[in-house]
Scaffold this active site. Sequence first.
Site, PDB file in Angstrom:
ATOM      1  CE  LYS A 130      70.631 129.782  -9.358  1.00  0.00           C
ATOM      2  NZ  LYS A 130      70.999 128.743 -10.334  1.00  0.00           N
ATOM      3  CE  LYS A 212      61.920 127.741  -6.351  1.00  0.00           C
ATOM      4  NZ  LYS A 212      63.323 126.709  -6.128  1.00  0.00           N
ATOM      5  CE  LYS A 215      70.054 121.209  -3.502  1.00  0.00           C
ATOM      6  NZ  LYS A 215      69.484 121.968  -4.558  1.00  0.00           N
TER       7      LYS A 215
HETATM    8  P1  TYM Z   1      68.097 122.123  -7.691  1.00  0.00           P
HETATM    9  O1  TYM Z   1      69.107 121.583  -7.205  1.00  0.00           O
HETATM   10  O2  TYM Z   1      67.624 123.677  -7.523  1.00  0.00           O
HETATM   11  O3  TYM Z   1      66.558 120.962  -7.155  1.00  0.00           O
HETATM   12  C1  TYM Z   1      66.865 119.873  -7.275  1.00  0.00           C
HETATM   13  C2  TYM Z   1      65.373 119.226  -7.727  1.00  0.00           C
HETATM   14  O4  TYM Z   1      64.196 119.283  -6.542  1.00  0.00           O
HETATM   15  C3  TYM Z   1      63.186 120.280  -7.375  1.00  0.00           C
HETATM   16  N1  TYM Z   1      62.959 121.187  -6.484  1.00  0.00           N
HETATM   17  C4  TYM Z   1      61.511 121.846  -6.045  1.00  0.00           C
HETATM   18  N2  TYM Z   1      60.281 120.548  -6.140  1.00  0.00           N
HETATM   19  C5  TYM Z   1      59.096 121.058  -5.748  1.00  0.00           C
HETATM   20  N3  TYM Z   1      59.163 121.901  -4.452  1.00  0.00           N
HETATM   21  C6  TYM Z   1      60.353 122.930  -4.550  1.00  0.00           C
HETATM   22  N4  TYM Z   1      59.943 123.678  -3.550  1.00  0.00           N
HETATM   23  C7  TYM Z   1      61.527 122.316  -5.026  1.00  0.00           C
HETATM   24  N5  TYM Z   1      62.893 122.761  -4.797  1.00  0.00           N
HETATM   25  C8  TYM Z   1      63.570 121.974  -5.845  1.00  0.00           C
HETATM   26  C9  TYM Z   1      63.623 120.978  -8.433  1.00  0.00           C
HETATM   27  O5  TYM Z   1      62.788 121.021  -9.364  1.00  0.00           O
HETATM   28  C10 TYM Z   1      64.874 119.894  -9.382  1.00  0.00           C
HETATM   29  O6  TYM Z   1      64.211 119.059  -9.600  1.00  0.00           O
HETATM   30  N6  TYM Z   1      68.798 122.977 -12.411  1.00  0.00           N
HETATM   31  C11 TYM Z   1      68.914 121.947 -11.376  1.00  0.00           C
HETATM   32  C12 TYM Z   1      69.741 120.803 -10.868  1.00  0.00           C
HETATM   33  C13 TYM Z   1      69.791 120.550 -12.666  1.00  0.00           C
HETATM   34  C14 TYM Z   1      69.480 119.738 -13.265  1.00  0.00           C
HETATM   35  C15 TYM Z   1      70.139 119.035 -14.359  1.00  0.00           C
HETATM   36  C16 TYM Z   1      68.353 118.727 -13.354  1.00  0.00           C
HETATM   37  C17 TYM Z   1      71.524 120.265 -13.786  1.00  0.00           C
HETATM   38  N7  TYM Z   1      71.102 119.352 -14.223  1.00  0.00           N
HETATM   39  C18 TYM Z   1      69.769 118.277 -15.500  1.00  0.00           C
HETATM   40  C19 TYM Z   1      67.403 118.495 -14.215  1.00  0.00           C
HETATM   41  C20 TYM Z   1      68.371 117.716 -15.584  1.00  0.00           C
HETATM   42  C21 TYM Z   1      68.869 122.338 -10.418  1.00  0.00           C
HETATM   43  O7  TYM Z   1      68.682 123.282  -9.643  1.00  0.00           O
HETATM   44  O8  TYM Z   1      67.990 121.755  -8.713  1.00  0.00           O
END
Ligand code: TYM
Length: 348
Positions: A130, A212, A215
């Site tokens: 980032k 991958k 968003k």
């Molecule tokens: P975020 O918003 O980037 O993604 C949400 C969830 O989707 C999963 N994910 C994927 N899994 C498989 N293949 C992909 N291409 C892919 N892209 C996204 C992510 O692994 C995630 O599970 N930091 C976290 C948000 C967060 C969080 C938490 C998660 C904040 N507090 C506490 C768990 C527990 C995040 O940025 O997810």
Amino acid sequence: MPSHSVIFDNSYICGMSKQNAIVMSGIRPTGFLHLGNYFGAMRNYVKLQEEYTCFFMVADLHALTTHPDTKELKSNVHRVLAENIACGIDPDKAALYCQSHIRETSELYLYLNMLAYLGELEKTTTFKDKARLQPDNINAGLLTYPVLQAADIILHRATWVPVGKDQEQHLEMARNFVNRFNHRYGNVFPEPMAYNFGDDLVKVPSLDGTGKMSKSENQLATLYLADSDDMIVKKVMKAKTDSGPTEPNSTKPDYIENIFQLMRLVSSADVVLHFEKAFNECNIRYGDMKKQLAEDMVKFISPIREKAEDIRTNEKYLTAIMEKGAEKARKSASDTMHLVREAMGLNY
Ligand code: TYM
């Protein structure tokens, strides 16, 4: 050595019965949710909510580390909630809430920051990625992002965290913070583990074979849950292929393996087997394979899109859900913070 009483023993947690497991996870409202979010995270949420105490939230505070402009935040929070519900989260079973509504998170984040070291935070992969993407805004929130995530999780003393593969390092850091806290102040927190039904954590690949689904990056190679049928077909048909293997049972190039991987997610076992066999016998027609994948993808995504679209603009309904979820989450957070303040000796 811990100077306060042991609130509970971690060895008990290691052998903890599944019935007692607490589940927690979150998704940032930084764009449209996609197939990676579904298969990495939400598919597991839907199964886990049937048996366990679950806390699922929209991580709006985390979004501020990369998206400081809040003009679109409210509608993005609503979209993520609507998409969660459309994917099968039942707000009567799981607490579905918004991160910033639980003020205890920020308090715990502050305490955990004293147990997080600059060196380890700077080495985090997501921080480095980032920071590269936003060289003019390398803020302290970005650096301490994994600390806030650990606070989200351990605020409920959760042990299972359904996430995709990209979150593995954050979970490892959360365990380090937990162990430091417990060692210094007494055992308050169990160790959280990344969770997936099945063996490995999931990484849903992009359609162009580079990285991958995401968003905000690689949008033409990512299948969003809000994509129209035409858009899904267009994106799938553009996926990179070649003229096919020339040797029986060859190893698949990455971009072909990706198409198979996506097919394994949404198509029936028979369909996958048919194309596996055609590949191994060197008579695969990738045009036909992509047509089939596009059709199965449309069947998978369109009901989610339509349901989310119905819910997304129903502000009254979404506000009521968020408030109900926050109530449950606040109760659990306040119990934990009571233990935390006691353990830390902040009880004067
Ligand atoms: P975020 O918003 O980037 O993604 C949400 C969830 O989707 C999963 N994910 C994927 N899994 C498989 N293949 C992909 N291409 C892919 N892209 C996204 C992510 O692994 C995630 O599970 N930091 C976290 C948000 C967060 C969080 C938490 C998660 C904040 N507090 C506490 C768990 C527990 C995040 O940025 O997810």
